[in-house]
Design a protein around this motif. Structure first.
Motif, PDB file in Angstrom:
ATOM      1  N   ASN A 185       4.226   5.594  -8.926  1.00  0.00           N
ATOM      2  CA  ASN A 185       2.991   5.016  -9.457  1.00  0.00           C
ATOM      3  C   ASN A 185       3.290   3.926 -10.487  1.00  0.00           C
ATOM      4  OD1 ASN A 185       1.234   6.547  -7.907  1.00  0.00           O
ATOM      5  ND2 ASN A 185       1.127   8.202  -9.401  1.00  0.00           N
ATOM      6  N   LEU A 186       4.306   4.151 -11.302  1.00  0.00           N
ATOM      7  CA  LEU A 186       4.726   3.108 -12.241  1.00  0.00           C
ATOM      8  C   LEU A 186       5.213   1.875 -11.483  1.00  0.00           C
ATOM      9  CD1 LEU A 186       6.575   5.244 -14.943  1.00  0.00           C
ATOM     10  CD2 LEU A 186       4.577   3.793 -15.343  1.00  0.00           C
ATOM     11  N   ALA A 187       5.877   2.100 -10.356  1.00  0.00           N
ATOM     12  CA  ALA A 187       6.319   0.974  -9.527  1.00  0.00           C
ATOM     13  C   ALA A 187       5.126   0.175  -9.024  1.00  0.00           C
ATOM     14  CB  ALA A 187       7.153   1.488  -8.351  1.00  0.00           C
ATOM     15  N   ALA A 188       4.103   0.874  -8.546  1.00  0.00           N
ATOM     16  CA  ALA A 188       2.926   0.192  -8.002  1.00  0.00           C
ATOM     17  C   ALA A 188       2.208  -0.613  -9.077  1.00  0.00           C
ATOM     18  CB  ALA A 188       1.976   1.212  -7.381  1.00  0.00           C
ATOM     19  N   ALA A 195       9.350  -3.184 -10.698  1.00  0.00           N
ATOM     20  CA  ALA A 195       8.694  -2.327  -9.713  1.00  0.00           C
ATOM     21  C   ALA A 195       9.692  -1.810  -8.684  1.00  0.00           C
ATOM     22  CB  ALA A 195       7.571  -3.097  -9.023  1.00  0.00           C
ATOM     23  N   VAL A 196      10.543  -2.689  -8.190  1.00  0.00           N
ATOM     24  CA  VAL A 196      11.553  -2.273  -7.211  1.00  0.00           C
ATOM     25  C   VAL A 196      12.503  -1.254  -7.835  1.00  0.00           C
ATOM     26  CG1 VAL A 196      13.547  -3.074  -5.879  1.00  0.00           C
ATOM     27  CG2 VAL A 196      11.401  -4.366  -5.820  1.00  0.00           C
ATOM     28  N   ASP A 197      12.844  -1.456  -9.108  1.00  0.00           N
ATOM     29  CA  ASP A 197      13.725  -0.508  -9.796  1.00  0.00           C
ATOM     30  C   ASP A 197      13.072   0.869  -9.902  1.00  0.00           C
ATOM     31  OD1 ASP A 197      16.165   0.076 -11.449  1.00  0.00           O
ATOM     32  OD2 ASP A 197      14.643   0.427 -12.981  1.00  0.00           O
ATOM     33  N   PHE A 223       4.272  -3.667 -10.067  1.00  0.00           N
ATOM     34  CA  PHE A 223       4.273  -4.702  -9.033  1.00  0.00           C
ATOM     35  C   PHE A 223       3.015  -5.559  -9.126  1.00  0.00           C
ATOM     36  CE2 PHE A 223       3.589  -6.464  -4.822  1.00  0.00           C
ATOM     37  CZ  PHE A 223       4.862  -6.859  -4.440  1.00  0.00           C
ATOM     38  N   GLU A 224       1.880  -4.916  -9.334  1.00  0.00           N
ATOM     39  CA  GLU A 224       0.615  -5.645  -9.308  1.00  0.00           C
ATOM     40  C   GLU A 224       0.405  -6.530 -10.532  1.00  0.00           C
ATOM     41  OE1 GLU A 224      -0.956  -5.951  -6.740  1.00  0.00           O
ATOM     42  OE2 GLU A 224      -0.346  -4.248  -5.518  1.00  0.00           O
ATOM     43  N   ILE A 225       1.108  -6.267 -11.610  1.00  0.00           N
ATOM     44  CA  ILE A 225       0.984  -7.152 -12.771  1.00  0.00           C
ATOM     45  C   ILE A 225       2.102  -8.191 -12.792  1.00  0.00           C
ATOM     46  CG2 ILE A 225      -0.243  -5.443 -14.149  1.00  0.00           C
ATOM     47  CD1 ILE A 225       2.321  -4.898 -15.680  1.00  0.00           C
ATOM     48  N   GLY A 226       2.841  -8.287 -11.685  1.00  0.00           N
ATOM     49  CA  GLY A 226       3.825  -9.352 -11.550  1.00  0.00           C
ATOM     50  C   GLY A 226       5.238  -9.000 -11.954  1.00  0.00           C
ATOM     51  N   ARG A 227       5.474  -7.776 -12.397  1.00  0.00           N
ATOM     52  CA  ARG A 227       6.831  -7.370 -12.800  1.00  0.00           C
ATOM     53  C   ARG A 227       7.523  -6.751 -11.584  1.00  0.00           C
ATOM     54  NH1 ARG A 227       6.605  -4.391 -18.524  1.00  0.00           N
ATOM     55  NH2 ARG A 227       8.796  -5.042 -18.478  1.00  0.00           N
TER      56      ARG A 227
END
Length: 503
Positions: free
Chosen positions: A171-174, A185-187, A177-181
């Motif tokens: 969930n932290l990844a998702a 996100a992949v990590d 990702f959506e805020i551009g980091r």
């Protein structure tokens, strides 16, 4: 209890058999066992069997069936089994999420959270409830809330269920990702994958691999997507998980389409559509029809493309997805415009249809940019949706020779901000994103501020509600009045404020 592969001393033999089937990965077999167990069973056993059957149906992608089973279970739940109610509500919310019924999902989760607030030990249920609340926040694009809930659930999961730590990490990844980091996100996603592998959770490993592949696809890293996508698809197809297998097939189709392999793309999209139809995932099916329309248009079958687009539009409209409808209209106009541009003597009726679609869609799409509270969202929306849509509106207006419309569009764009002429007139290749973007619903609980464009960006970043752009008047004539009215009626949202500013 929900089907987790665990049994207790009080479990009926049939329930134990269902748990064992689920643990082996035989989800369909588990569903059949649980449904048989519910037949003519006493209330407590019947409700438990129905709850587990609903969970199995949801995993198999039969979300509507899952909702029906869970509602029946809640209706027959005896008083001495009240502790099962929060768990059933959490599971029901997941089925609602898969069906796109977010209001119902939110209501069931709030009820579950209220029941859990009494402090009674409910095992892992607080973790599940927080994870589901995070999922709803992600669906609603409430990235700050999603990140907050994910961080909270990470702490709770470490304490109560460290073997499930992969879920809040994903969930932290998702949210990241959506805020551009995207690298972060992949990590997070790779940490989640490692956690699920360590826990031996094959289904979660496959889901994470698929989500990681989609992150790569959305980032344009197509080659990186192949390995996790292939690994996850093998699992989902083997387990007959229709919804997840449909997502994988759609992703494969998008990869093929992006590489110009339309035969493979069409085949993959058709497979995805079949799976989504079986699962009752109507929004996913509409998305795939939109992609199939793009392939059909690329192969010069415009009639089929428009038929598919009409089917998708109907679904989006029924679900109140106004910005999906606007993006579909923009893309419909783009496909028509490509036909027009390739014809030395274009059909005037086709040009008229393209214009009628392009201008209202562009106005609606452009109007929402200040409703997005995240800077990355605003930039991404402008670059991938709003700017191409407005450029197409200008091109269609220019082709018709309607000088007044061109002038009105320029005035509308220049009101409060500088017009990037190069971005409007320079030919570029428009593309349809892997996923349609949908701005979060506006919060009507606070008054909206009336600000110019520059200040609106600042205010939106602070989470302040911003009013739509004003209407413009030129000697008593409201610019683009008919197009604005048409857009507001067609997309079900206000795209211009009631204020009128004279030029």
């Amino acid at each position: 209890m929900a089907a987790t592969g665990r049994t207790s001393d009080g479990d009926d033999d049939q329930l134990a058999a269902g748990y064992a089937a689920y643990q082996r990965g035989d989800v369909l077999g588990a569903l059949e066992i649980f449904e048989r167990a519910a037949q003519d069973a006493p209330p407590r056993l019947r409700s438990a069997a129905l709850i587990n059957a609903a969970s199995m149906a949801d995993e198999l992608g039969e979300h509507r069936r899952s909702v029906g089973l869970m509602r029946t279970a809640l209706a027959v739940l005896p008083a001495d089994a009240a502790r099962q109610r929060p768990a059933a509500l959490v599971n029901l919310s997941q089925a609602y999420q898969h069906l796109g019924e977010l209001d119902s999902a939110q209501e069931t989760l709030e009820e579950a959270r209220s029941l859990l607030a009494d402090g009674t030990d409910q095992g892992l249920l607080p973790v599940a409830c927080l994870l589901s609340l995070t999922a709803v926040a992600l669906h609603r694009q409430q990235w700050a809330r999603a990140h907050e809930l994910a961080a909270e659930s990470l702490d709770v999961t470490r304490r109560l269920a460290p073997e499930l730590i992969g879920h809040p990490l994903m969930n932290l990844a998702a949210a990241s990702f959506e805020i551009g980091r995207r690298e972060l996100a992949v990590d997070f996603a790779r940490q989640a994958l490692a956690a699920f592998e360590a826990a031996g959770d094959a289904a979660a490993v496959a889901e994470t691999q698929q989500n990681l592949a989609i992150m790569f696809v959305r980032s344009g890293r197509y080659d990186d997507a192949e390995e996790p996508l292939g690994a996850s698809q093998g699992f989902f197809e083997g387990a007959e998980l229709e919804h997840r297998a449909g997502i994988g097939a759609k992703t494969y189709g998008y990869l093929a389409e992006s590489r110009g392999d339309f035969d493979t793309a069409r085949t993959r999209y058709r497979h995805a559509l079949d799976r989504f139809d079986k699962a009752g995932a109507v929004l996913d099916a509409a998305d795939v029809r939109l992609r199939l329309a793009t392939v059909a248009a690329a192969e010069d079958d415009l009639a089929l493309a428009e038929e598919l687009l009409a089917m998708s539009f109907e679904v989006y409209a029924e679900h109140g997805l106004g910005m999906h409808c606007a993006q579909l209209d923009y893309w419909h106009a783009e496909l028509l415009h490509r036909t027009i541009a390739a014809d030395a003597h274009p059909d005037p009726a086709t040009l008229s249809r393209a214009l009628t679609l392009a201008v209202p869609a562009a106005l609606a799409i452009d109007a929402v940019r200040h409703t997005l509270p995240n800077g990355n969202q605003r930039e991404h929306w402008h670059r991938t949706v709003a700017e191409p849509a407005m450029r197409l509106a200008f091109q269609c207006a220019a082709r018709t020779g309607d000088g007044q419309l061109v002038a009105d569009l320029i005035d509308s764009r220049c009101a409060g901000t500088a017009l990037d002429v190069e971005s409007v007139i320079e030919p570029r290749s428009a593309t349809l994103e892997f996923e349609l973007l949908d701005p979060p619903a506006s919060d009507d609980s606070a008054p909206a501020l009336h600000l110019g464009t520059a200040l609106a960006d600042v205010a939106a970043a602070a989470g302040i509600r911003i009013a739509p752009p004003p209407r413009l008047s030129d000697r008593g004539r409201i610019l683009l009045s008919d197009y604005i009215s048409h857009a507001e009626q067609r997309y079900g949202r206000l795209i211009r404020d009631h204020r009128v500013i004279a030029l």
